[in-house]
Design a protein around this motif. Structure first.
Motif, mmCIF file in Angstrom:
data_model
loop_
_atom_site.group_PDB
_atom_site.id
_atom_site.type_symbol
_atom_site.label_atom_id
_atom_site.label_comp_id
_atom_site.label_asym_id
_atom_site.label_seq_id
_atom_site.Cartn_x
_atom_site.Cartn_y
_atom_site.Cartn_z
ATOM 1 N N LEU A 196 135.723 -7.449 47.192
ATOM 2 C CA LEU A 196 135.035 -7.658 45.924
ATOM 3 C C LEU A 196 133.609 -7.125 45.981
ATOM 4 N N LEU A 197 133.136 -6.675 44.843
ATOM 5 C CA LEU A 197 131.736 -6.353 44.654
ATOM 6 C C LEU A 197 131.275 -7.011 43.360
ATOM 7 N N PRO A 198 130.026 -7.456 43.278
ATOM 8 C CA PRO A 198 129.517 -7.940 41.997
ATOM 9 C C PRO A 198 129.368 -6.777 41.028
ATOM 10 N N VAL A 199 129.563 -7.023 39.752
ATOM 11 C CA VAL A 199 129.336 -5.973 38.762
ATOM 12 C C VAL A 199 127.835 -5.677 38.728
ATOM 13 N N PRO A 200 127.443 -4.437 38.962
ATOM 14 C CA PRO A 200 126.010 -4.122 39.007
ATOM 15 C C PRO A 200 125.319 -4.366 37.670
ATOM 16 N N GLU A 201 124.067 -4.720 37.738
ATOM 17 C CA GLU A 201 123.274 -4.921 36.528
ATOM 18 C C GLU A 201 123.238 -3.624 35.719
ATOM 19 N N GLY A 202 123.481 -3.740 34.428
ATOM 20 C CA GLY A 202 123.451 -2.570 33.556
ATOM 21 C C GLY A 202 124.769 -1.843 33.439
ATOM 22 N N VAL A 203 125.793 -2.264 34.185
ATOM 23 C CA VAL A 203 127.128 -1.653 34.123
ATOM 24 C C VAL A 203 128.053 -2.606 33.386
ATOM 25 N N SER A 204 128.775 -2.094 32.395
ATOM 26 C CA SER A 204 129.687 -2.943 31.639
ATOM 27 C C SER A 204 130.872 -3.348 32.506
ATOM 28 N N LEU A 205 131.521 -4.439 32.121
ATOM 29 C CA LEU A 205 132.692 -4.901 32.869
ATOM 30 C C LEU A 205 133.789 -3.850 32.847
ATOM 31 N N THR A 206 133.944 -3.152 31.737
ATOM 32 C CA THR A 206 134.954 -2.090 31.652
ATOM 33 C C THR A 206 134.616 -0.931 32.581
ATOM 34 N N ASP A 207 133.379 -0.454 32.538
ATOM 35 C CA ASP A 207 132.992 0.678 33.394
ATOM 36 C C ASP A 207 133.075 0.324 34.874
ATOM 37 N N ALA A 208 132.830 -0.944 35.210
ATOM 38 C CA ALA A 208 132.865 -1.364 36.611
ATOM 39 C C ALA A 208 134.246 -1.214 37.231
ATOM 40 N N ALA A 209 135.288 -1.135 36.398
ATOM 41 C CA ALA A 209 136.644 -0.976 36.921
ATOM 42 C C ALA A 209 136.829 0.347 37.653
ATOM 43 N N GLY A 210 135.990 1.323 37.347
ATOM 44 C CA GLY A 210 136.101 2.623 38.006
ATOM 45 C C GLY A 210 135.075 2.851 39.090
ATOM 46 N N LEU A 211 134.487 1.781 39.595
ATOM 47 C CA LEU A 211 133.393 1.917 40.564
ATOM 48 C C LEU A 211 133.845 1.844 42.019
ATOM 49 N N THR A 212 134.725 0.922 42.360
ATOM 50 C CA THR A 212 134.930 0.600 43.777
ATOM 51 C C THR A 212 135.587 1.725 44.574
ATOM 52 N N GLU A 213 136.591 2.390 44.009
ATOM 53 C CA GLU A 213 137.258 3.466 44.764
ATOM 54 C C GLU A 213 136.280 4.577 45.114
ATOM 55 N N VAL A 214 135.515 5.042 44.135
ATOM 56 C CA VAL A 214 134.596 6.145 44.422
ATOM 57 C C VAL A 214 133.463 5.698 45.333
ATOM 58 N N ALA A 215 132.942 4.500 45.098
ATOM 59 C CA ALA A 215 131.827 4.019 45.914
ATOM 60 C C ALA A 215 132.249 3.848 47.376
ATOM 61 N N CYS A 216 133.379 3.204 47.581
ATOM 62 C CA CYS A 216 133.835 2.975 48.960
ATOM 63 C C CYS A 216 134.217 4.276 49.648
ATOM 64 N N THR A 217 134.845 5.196 48.913
ATOM 65 C CA THR A 217 135.236 6.472 49.512
ATOM 66 C C THR A 217 134.019 7.278 49.920
ATOM 67 N N VAL A 218 133.080 7.441 49.005
ATOM 68 C CA VAL A 218 131.899 8.263 49.303
ATOM 69 C C VAL A 218 131.052 7.630 50.403
ATOM 70 N N TRP A 219 130.808 6.336 50.307
ATOM 71 C CA TRP A 219 129.937 5.711 51.303
ATOM 72 C C TRP A 219 130.577 5.739 52.697
ATOM 73 N N SER A 220 131.864 5.433 52.781
ATOM 74 C CA SER A 220 132.507 5.354 54.103
ATOM 75 C C SER A 220 132.686 6.723 54.744
ATOM 76 N N THR A 221 132.901 7.761 53.944
ATOM 77 C CA THR A 221 133.126 9.088 54.509
ATOM 78 C C THR A 221 131.822 9.836 54.748
ATOM 79 N N VAL A 222 131.058 10.009 53.698
ATOM 80 C CA VAL A 222 129.878 10.875 53.766
ATOM 81 C C VAL A 222 128.728 10.241 54.535
ATOM 82 N N PHE A 223 128.503 8.941 54.315
ATOM 83 C CA PHE A 223 127.330 8.303 54.909
ATOM 84 C C PHE A 223 127.650 7.551 56.199
ATOM 85 N N MET A 224 128.688 6.724 56.210
ATOM 86 C CA MET A 224 128.999 5.967 57.422
ATOM 87 C C MET A 224 129.566 6.847 58.528
ATOM 88 N N THR A 225 130.360 7.855 58.166
ATOM 89 C CA THR A 225 131.043 8.672 59.173
ATOM 90 C C THR A 225 130.345 10.000 59.421
#
Length: 267
Positions: free
Chosen positions: A107-136
């Protein structure tokens, strides 16, 4: 409970909304979420086409990310979460339903300023980009970064977070409309891969050095050109095979410039 069911392999017309068995109460470390919206990912479309088998133990319903409101908590859920919290979630499936059970760690909290609907498309891209590009691949402020498919969900997220961290961003895309969208998000160099040689443009813009990190969703078709686009100690991270899984490649650049190839795919 209502859920979207894949009636048979095929196009969007095979998706059917049906009454299904209600979910059990959340177990230890899990939460029950009332779904407000669900993201649409490539894996969902492949599952619908019969090309993506459901992982063992996962929900039979599609949907790899969603947003919603916590309805119930299982035992030993961290105190940061409470009934009524608005959240977005990374799932192994089941997002195309009225409710879904999720491990609290996804789970992630819905970020301030992001609608509940838009937040549905956040976790896959955020986790993919952060884990691949930055963590690895350890992309760091002051470095340069080439994103293939810059106008995709992953690409648009990668542009914004990289620019926020002080990284020079190059992107490829296949139309001027897509390139304009990338430019509007902060990309420094936008390359139309249909009309331009991205290797030549990258070398031109980096004074022949090449970029530090490449995020690639093409695979085999771009492998040699990606290696040729990387600078000393460059890192290539492959997250897709839209250009195939087989190729012939000259590995000499890997040794001459100490290059690294890494990969991850959730299919």
């Amino acid at each position: 409970m209502r859920a979207v069911v894949i009636a048979r392999a095929g196009g969007p017309e095979v998706l059917e909304e049906r009454d299904v068995e209600d979910l059990p109460a959340p177990g230890e470390g899990q939460v029950l979420v009332k779904v407000a919206a669900a993201g649409v990912n490539r894996a969902d479309t492949l599952q619908r086409q019969g090309l993506y088998p459901v992982p063992p133990g996962a929900s039979p319903f599609p949907g790899l990310e969603c947003s919603g409101t916590i309805l119930a908590l299982g035992a030993n859920v961290p105190s940061r979460w409470a009934v009524g919290d608005q959240v977005c979630a990374l799932l192994s499936g089941g997002g195309y339903a009225e409710k879904v059970v999720v491990p609290a760690g996804q789970l992630l909290p819905v970020p301030e300023g992001v609608s509940l609907t838009d937040a549905a498309g956040l976790t896959e891209v955020a986790c993919t980009v952060w884990s691949t590009v930055f963590m690895t691949s350890h992309l760091s402020p002051g470095e340069s970064f080439l994103i293939h498919g810059g106008s995709s969900g992953i690409g648009t997220f990668a542009i914004q977070i990289a620019k926020h961290l002080g990284i020079k961003v190059f992107v490829t895309a296949g139309s001027e409309e897509k390139l304009a969208a990338c430019k509007g998000l902060g990309a420094d160099l936008c390359i139309n891969y249909k009309t331009e040689d991205f290797v030549a443009r990258v070398k031109e813009e980096t004074n022949g050095k090449g970029v530090d990190v490449i995020l690639d969703n093409i695979g085999g078709l771009y492998l040699q050109r990606n290696l040729n686009s990387l600078g000393l100690d460059g890192r290539l991270f492959i997250i897709g095979f839209q250009g195939g899984t087989m190729t012939e490649v000259n590995l000499q650049p890997m040794l001459a410039r100490r290059l690294t190839i890494q990969g991850y795919i959730d299919l």
